[in-house]
Design a protein around this motif. Structure first.
Motif, PDB file in Angstrom:
ATOM      1  N   GLU A 184       4.062   8.557   6.847  1.00 54.62           N
ATOM      2  CA  GLU A 184       2.959   7.672   6.518  1.00 54.62           C
ATOM      3  C   GLU A 184       2.191   8.276   5.344  1.00 54.62           C
ATOM      4  OE1 GLU A 184       1.223   6.116  10.594  1.00 54.62           O
ATOM      5  OE2 GLU A 184       2.053   8.146  10.795  1.00 54.62           O
TER       6      GLU A 184
ATOM      7  N   HIS B 160      -0.958  -5.160   2.627  1.00 47.71           N
ATOM      8  CA  HIS B 160      -0.619  -5.408   4.036  1.00 47.71           C
ATOM      9  C   HIS B 160       0.169  -6.706   4.195  1.00 47.71           C
ATOM     10  CE1 HIS B 160      -2.149  -2.194   6.565  1.00 47.71           C
ATOM     11  NE2 HIS B 160      -3.101  -2.021   5.656  1.00 47.71           N
TER      12      HIS B 160
ATOM     13  N   GLN C 179       6.354  -4.046   0.702  1.00 49.20           N
ATOM     14  CA  GLN C 179       5.201  -3.192   0.442  1.00 49.20           C
ATOM     15  C   GLN C 179       5.451  -2.194  -0.688  1.00 49.20           C
ATOM     16  OE1 GLN C 179       4.065  -0.162   3.338  1.00 49.20           O
ATOM     17  NE2 GLN C 179       1.952  -0.862   3.245  1.00 49.20           N
ATOM     18  N   ASP C 180       6.560  -1.486  -0.629  1.00 49.03           N
ATOM     19  CA  ASP C 180       6.815  -0.472  -1.658  1.00 49.03           C
ATOM     20  C   ASP C 180       6.967  -1.109  -3.029  1.00 49.03           C
ATOM     21  OD1 ASP C 180       7.450   2.468  -2.146  1.00 49.03           O
ATOM     22  OD2 ASP C 180       9.179   1.490  -3.074  1.00 49.03           O
TER      23      ASP C 180
ATOM     24  N   VAL D 113       5.905   4.441   5.382  1.00 50.31           N
ATOM     25  CA  VAL D 113       4.864   3.428   5.566  1.00 50.31           C
ATOM     26  C   VAL D 113       3.654   3.816   4.723  1.00 50.31           C
ATOM     27  CG1 VAL D 113       3.344   2.266   7.204  1.00 50.31           C
ATOM     28  CG2 VAL D 113       5.655   2.956   7.915  1.00 50.31           C
ATOM     29  N   HIS D 114       3.208   2.904   3.887  1.00 48.98           N
ATOM     30  CA  HIS D 114       2.027   3.155   3.056  1.00 48.98           C
ATOM     31  C   HIS D 114       0.783   2.614   3.745  1.00 48.98           C
ATOM     32  CE1 HIS D 114       4.429   4.528  -0.340  1.00 48.98           C
ATOM     33  NE2 HIS D 114       5.253   3.540  -0.070  1.00 48.98           N
ATOM     34  N   ARG D 115      -0.269   3.439   3.782  1.00 48.69           N
ATOM     35  CA  ARG D 115      -1.496   3.067   4.466  1.00 48.69           C
ATOM     36  C   ARG D 115      -2.688   3.091   3.503  1.00 48.69           C
ATOM     37  NH1 ARG D 115      -0.168   1.945   9.349  1.00 48.69           N
ATOM     38  NH2 ARG D 115       1.371   3.102  10.564  1.00 48.69           N
TER      39      ARG D 115
ATOM     40  N   LYS E 164       3.568  -5.657   3.259  1.00 38.92           N
ATOM     41  CA  LYS E 164       4.184  -4.923   4.366  1.00 38.92           C
ATOM     42  C   LYS E 164       4.758  -5.886   5.398  1.00 38.92           C
ATOM     43  CE  LYS E 164       3.112  -1.667   8.098  1.00 38.92           C
ATOM     44  NZ  LYS E 164       2.029  -0.931   8.800  1.00 38.92           N
TER      45      LYS E 164
END
Length: 238
Positions: A4, A106, A114-115, A37-39, A109
């Motif tokens: 993450e 989001h 997302q990326d 996962v990007h937050r 995602k």
């Protein structure tokens, strides 16, 4: 294994750190078994939407420097970006509130893009003459990333769309002790702060892989009477 990454589009070291992490991941033998996962994390959450300022002016005010000193700081960051093969403009960039960008990420995602959107947003903000604080630019980037433009427009028009997701990410960052970005968390066991060299990421990935919980069971107690998948049950012998 899950990695993450807490980051902000306005953060140059997040832009550089993403590239360095990806280089490290490419060298990792088990890269195909890593979920990234990007937050969300906001560097300037109190800034109002639409309140933008030139980056050089913002840096000069924030750190109490002259514009020349702030420009020199930006030039140093640019040199690091260029060493990773990244474009980086030191003039003409804006700084602003990134909450809407995170909400759109989001959406991306949820749609499995997302990326792609994050990569395009970083490039637009740091390397191209496209302001990510303009809704029409964000919608264009979303479409380039493979999202539906009308859906992206609807998210930006609704201030509550994905807002809770952004706030949840930020709350988790605080709970994990992350007060700066980029911040990388490997399997909720290892944390890496800052845009470290790619070798650091390789070492951390290898350590986290080695220490991950076992995925096979160790049988204890030997065999005993049981029923198999066909419904046949052993009869205890008297």
């Amino acid at each position: 294994m899950r990695v993450e990454i807490w980051s902000d589009i306005a953060c140059p070291w997040c832009y550089i750190g993403k590239a360095r992490f990806e280089k490290g991941l490419a060298e990792f033998a088990h890269r195909d078994e890593v979920e990234v996962v990007h937050r969300s994390f906001e560097l300037d959450p109190s800034r109002a939407k639409g309140d933008t300022a030139p980056v050089i002016d913002m840096l000069a005010r924030k750190y109490g420097r002259t514009r020349e000193e702030a420009a020199a700081m930006e030039a140093g960051v640019a040199a690091n970006a260029h060493s990773e093969g990244l474009g980086y403009r030191t003039d003409g960039r804006d700084h602003g509130n990134t909450f809407d960008i995170h909400r759109l990420l989001h959406l991306a995602k949820a749609r499995g893009r997302q990326d792609e959107l994050l990569t395009l947003a970083y490039r637009a903000n740091f390397a191209e003459e496209r302001s990510v604080f303009d809704d029409e630019v964000l919608i264009a980037l979303a479409e380039e990333a493979g999202l539906d433009a009308d859906e992206a427009r609807a998210v930006l028009a609704d201030p509550e769309a994905y807002a809770d997701d952004v706030r949840t990410d930020e709350r988790e960052a605080a709970e994990l002790g992350a007060n700066a970005v980029p911040f990388f968390v490997l399997d909720r066991r290892y944390g890496i702060s800052g845009g470290q060299p790619s070798e650091v990421f390789v070492q951390a990935l290898e350590q986290a892989w080695k220490d991950r919980p076992a995925t096979t069971l160790t049988t204890v107690g030997g065999d005993a009477a049981a029923c198999d998948a066909e419904g046949a049950c052993e009869v205890p012998q008297s």
